[in-house]
Design a protein around this motif. Structure first.
Motif, PDB file in Angstrom:
ATOM      1  N   ILE A 217      -5.557   0.167   3.721  1.00  0.00           N
ATOM      2  CA  ILE A 217      -6.313   0.007   2.474  1.00  0.00           C
ATOM      3  C   ILE A 217      -6.842   1.370   2.029  1.00  0.00           C
ATOM      4  CG2 ILE A 217      -8.444  -0.925   1.480  1.00  0.00           C
ATOM      5  CD1 ILE A 217      -8.076  -3.307   3.462  1.00  0.00           C
ATOM      6  N   PHE A 218      -7.389   2.130   2.994  1.00  0.00           N
ATOM      7  CA  PHE A 218      -7.978   3.420   2.642  1.00  0.00           C
ATOM      8  C   PHE A 218      -6.905   4.473   2.379  1.00  0.00           C
ATOM      9  CE2 PHE A 218     -11.448   1.168   4.638  1.00  0.00           C
ATOM     10  CZ  PHE A 218     -12.463   1.413   3.737  1.00  0.00           C
TER      11      PHE A 218
ATOM     12  N   PHE B 193      -3.919   3.827   1.132  1.00  0.00           N
ATOM     13  CA  PHE B 193      -3.392   3.474  -0.189  1.00  0.00           C
ATOM     14  C   PHE B 193      -4.339   3.946  -1.294  1.00  0.00           C
ATOM     15  CE2 PHE B 193      -3.418   0.330  -3.681  1.00  0.00           C
ATOM     16  CZ  PHE B 193      -2.159   0.591  -4.196  1.00  0.00           C
ATOM     17  N   THR B 194      -5.628   3.645  -1.122  1.00  0.00           N
ATOM     18  CA  THR B 194      -6.598   3.979  -2.158  1.00  0.00           C
ATOM     19  C   THR B 194      -6.769   5.492  -2.298  1.00  0.00           C
ATOM     20  OG1 THR B 194      -7.792   1.951  -1.670  1.00  0.00           O
ATOM     21  CG2 THR B 194      -8.985   3.637  -2.902  1.00  0.00           C
ATOM     22  N   GLY B 195      -7.013   6.159  -1.168  1.00  0.00           N
ATOM     23  CA  GLY B 195      -7.372   7.575  -1.225  1.00  0.00           C
ATOM     24  C   GLY B 195      -6.185   8.486  -1.451  1.00  0.00           C
TER      25      GLY B 195
ATOM     26  N   LEU C 274      -3.220   6.012  -4.540  1.00  0.00           N
ATOM     27  CA  LEU C 274      -3.779   5.663  -5.856  1.00  0.00           C
ATOM     28  C   LEU C 274      -4.471   6.876  -6.488  1.00  0.00           C
ATOM     29  CD1 LEU C 274      -4.366   3.618  -8.019  1.00  0.00           C
ATOM     30  CD2 LEU C 274      -6.264   2.749  -6.653  1.00  0.00           C
ATOM     31  N   LEU C 275      -5.364   7.531  -5.736  1.00  0.00           N
ATOM     32  CA  LEU C 275      -6.030   8.699  -6.317  1.00  0.00           C
ATOM     33  C   LEU C 275      -5.056   9.854  -6.518  1.00  0.00           C
ATOM     34  CD1 LEU C 275      -9.556   8.734  -4.625  1.00  0.00           C
ATOM     35  CD2 LEU C 275      -8.949   8.120  -6.962  1.00  0.00           C
TER      36      LEU C 275
END
Lengths: 203, 102
Positions: A190-191, A193-195, A198-199
């Motif tokens: 999750i982290f 993917f997000t960090g 996605l960012l």
């Protein structure tokens, strides 16, 4: 080591013995240490990612839709792993094994997609040695990928043992602890993917 | 014991897993929407998507891993809170130090 074991049949199999309870608590402590491990790799990526001068940028080489599919695949495997534990607690070993095998297939699918992505990135000029951004990227995602690979081997062995010995406090504990590990892999992703992904696509 | 009652409801439909799964998918696409579709600044997007990531991590912990379950549930939860604290200190601390260095 099994001498202090007393059965309490009001709780699920994996919590019935002292050994089982302590192993499960110990595994949570291990997961706490794993959080620290991934935090350092994550910190390295974030500290280094803006300080590079040459090499491709994430936004140029990431295929974001592909990463969303990877994320959904791993998320689904975490879900099916939870269903396996649900079936284990209903004492339904067949359904448990079926869900575990589905979990492993999704896990293998994730790993295949990740390796294919790495090959794509290397062909796009983003290799381990390109710059600090990509070194820390491969270290972070690679460490996660190695965890997935270890999880696949580990759970495969546990499936064989559970089939051979049936559901006992001991085998149930192993299945339960390995499912915590598997959920944790999605927790870390999750982290990532997000960090990272996605960012990395923003701006 | 209350923790034991929680463990025995094993014969029902796995609501916690199904709701957790749906929530995770919704939250993943919410983060994607914020990151890709909206016109917010980078730092605003970063704050929102990380907030969503922490909610999703909590979904994993509570709805899939049942972190509060068992006799040691409080210790397990405490361990995860301390791990979250270490993680934030390590990541935010490293980024802060490295970005204010030059």
């Amino acid at each position: 080591m099994e001498n202090t074991n007393k059965l309490n049949t009001n709780v699920p199999l994996e919590y019935q013995t002292e050994t089982g309870k302590l192993n499960i608590l110990g595994f949570w402590i291990f997961l706490g240490a794993e959080v620290a491990l991934f935090s350092t790799l994550y910190a390295a990526y974030f500290a280094l990612k803006d300080g590079v001068m040459e090499g491709p940028l994430p936004i140029d080489v990431f295929d974001f839709n592909y990463t969303i599919i990877m994320t959904i695949v791993l998320l689904t495997s975490s879900f099916t792993s939870g269903l396996a534990i649900h079936e284990m607690r209903r004492n339904n070993i067949k359904a448990m094994v079926v869900w575990l095998i589905i979990t492993l297939l999704f896990g293998a699918g994730f790993l295949y997609m990740e390796i294919a992505e790495f090959i794509h990135l290397v062909h796009s000029g983003a290799t381990l040695g390109t710059n600090a951004l990509w070194s820390s990227f491969y270290l972070l995602t690679g460490t996660h990928g190695v965890h997935v690979a270890i999880g696949i081997v580990w759970i495969t062995l546990i499936i064989f043992q559970a089939l051979k010995r049936g559901l006992t406090p001991d085998t149930a504990k192993k299945v339960f602890v390995s499912s915590l590990y598997w959920h944790f892999l999605d927790f870390v992703w999750i982290f990532v993917f997000t960090g990272v992904y996605l960012l990395g696509m923003v701006k | 014991m209350e923790t034991e009652n929680k463990n025995v409801q094993a014969n029902r439909f796995p609501w916690s897993q199904v709701i957790g799964f749906l929530l995770s998918i919704v939250l993943t696409f919410a983060a994607v929407w914020v990151g890709k579709i909206t016109d917010l600044s980078y730092s605003q997007i970063a704050i929102i998507v990380f907030a969503i990531a922490f909610i999703q991590a909590a979904v994993q912990l509570f709805m899939f891993m049942h972190v509060t379950e068992g006799e040691q549930g409080k210790w397990q939860l405490g361990k995860m809170f301390s791990a979250a604290f270490f993680a934030i200190v390590i990541v935010a601390g490293s980024v802060w130090v490295m970005n204010s260095m030059h």
